[in-house]
Design a protein around this motif. Structure first.
Motif, PDB file in Angstrom:
ATOM      1  N   UNK A 126      -8.147  -7.642  29.460  1.00 46.24           N
ATOM      2  CA  UNK A 126      -7.690  -6.256  29.307  1.00 46.24           C
ATOM      3  C   UNK A 126      -6.388  -6.205  28.509  1.00 46.24           C
ATOM      4  N   UNK A 127      -5.496  -7.124  28.790  1.00 51.20           N
ATOM      5  CA  UNK A 127      -4.213  -7.171  28.068  1.00 51.20           C
ATOM      6  C   UNK A 127      -4.449  -7.421  26.576  1.00 51.20           C
ATOM      7  N   UNK A 128      -5.333  -8.356  26.244  1.00 51.45           N
ATOM      8  CA  UNK A 128      -5.644  -8.631  24.829  1.00 51.45           C
ATOM      9  C   UNK A 128      -6.322  -7.428  24.177  1.00 51.45           C
ATOM     10  N   UNK A 129      -7.210  -6.765  24.904  1.00 47.95           N
ATOM     11  CA  UNK A 129      -7.908  -5.598  24.372  1.00 47.95           C
ATOM     12  C   UNK A 129      -6.907  -4.482  24.033  1.00 47.95           C
ATOM     13  N   UNK A 130      -5.968  -4.231  24.940  1.00 45.41           N
ATOM     14  CA  UNK A 130      -4.955  -3.198  24.692  1.00 45.41           C
ATOM     15  C   UNK A 130      -4.053  -3.583  23.527  1.00 45.41           C
ATOM     16  N   UNK A 131      -3.671  -4.843  23.455  1.00 46.97           N
ATOM     17  CA  UNK A 131      -2.804  -5.297  22.372  1.00 46.97           C
ATOM     18  C   UNK A 131      -3.513  -5.189  21.028  1.00 46.97           C
ATOM     19  N   UNK A 132      -4.817  -5.501  20.989  1.00 41.87           N
ATOM     20  CA  UNK A 132      -5.583  -5.350  19.743  1.00 41.87           C
ATOM     21  C   UNK A 132      -5.629  -3.890  19.302  1.00 41.87           C
ATOM     22  N   UNK A 133      -5.841  -2.990  20.244  1.00 38.10           N
ATOM     23  CA  UNK A 133      -5.980  -1.570  19.903  1.00 38.10           C
ATOM     24  C   UNK A 133      -4.649  -0.877  19.660  1.00 38.10           C
TER      25      UNK A 133
END
Length: 193
Positions: A126-133
């Motif tokens: 989730x942290x990586x997904x938010x950082x990507x977006x």
């Protein structure tokens, strides 16, 4: 010209074809996430596909229900941290991340905050997904007395997203929170008065 394959090569290739997907599903983070998503779907848990950063305090409960008519929201009246009403739904996944529940905090009919309870094993995902977006978090609160890092914070169109810096200790603590600007102003007024 002999075009037959060596028997050892043939057996090795067949073994790789059969075991490769199983190894990927069981031993890789992405494979485990996809296996969990498939199992949750088989058990009837719905996925909520929502760009949480697009929520805003002008949105009403009726508008939210119109966007997600299949989401079974259960609402309760009564004062809470961010309003006078909350609506929650049990879910299986949130934007391809295994999750448990999604809760809306309302003041009257207007949205003030939202909370996603996800499965803590997928904190990094989730942290990586938010950082990507959304890019890198805009700020991190200073460490507390026990050198515990504060939440990661992303500024969004209306307010902030908050996510724990460290992996939570339990699934109950695993939460992504959206706070609208209106909710933050309300909390500040309550603290001052």
């Amino acid at each position: 010209m002999d075009l037959r394959l060596n028997p050892f090569y043939k057996k090795s290739l067949l073994l790789a074809i059969v075991l490769g997907p199983i190894v990927w599903l069981v031993f890789t983070e992405d494979g485990q996430r996809r296996t969990d998503l498939a199992m949750l779907y088989l058990f009837g848990k719905d996925e909520l596909n929502l760009a949480i950063e697009k929520l805003h305090s002008g949105m009403t409960e009726a508008q939210f229900r119109g966007l997600f008519p299949d989401l079974e929201l259960t609402c309760d009246e009564g004062a809470n941290s961010f309003g006078d009403r909350l609506c929650s739904a049990e879910i299986g996944a949130f934007s391809a991340v295994p999750a448990r529940a999604f809760t809306l905090f309302l003041q009257g009919a207007r949205l003030r905050a939202a909370k996603l309870n996800y499965r803590r094993a997928y904190h990094g995902t989730l942290r990586r997904q938010l950082t990507r977006r959304l890019g890198k978090p805009t700020r991190r609160l200073p460490p507390g007395p026990a050198d515990i890092q504060g939440p990661l914070t992303w500024a969004v169109d209306d307010g902030f997203l908050l996510l724990s810096y460290q992996e939570p200790q339990s699934d109950q603590e695993a939460a992504l929170i959206w706070l609208s600007e209106a909710a933050m102003q309300q909390r500040l007024r309550a603290a001052d008065g």
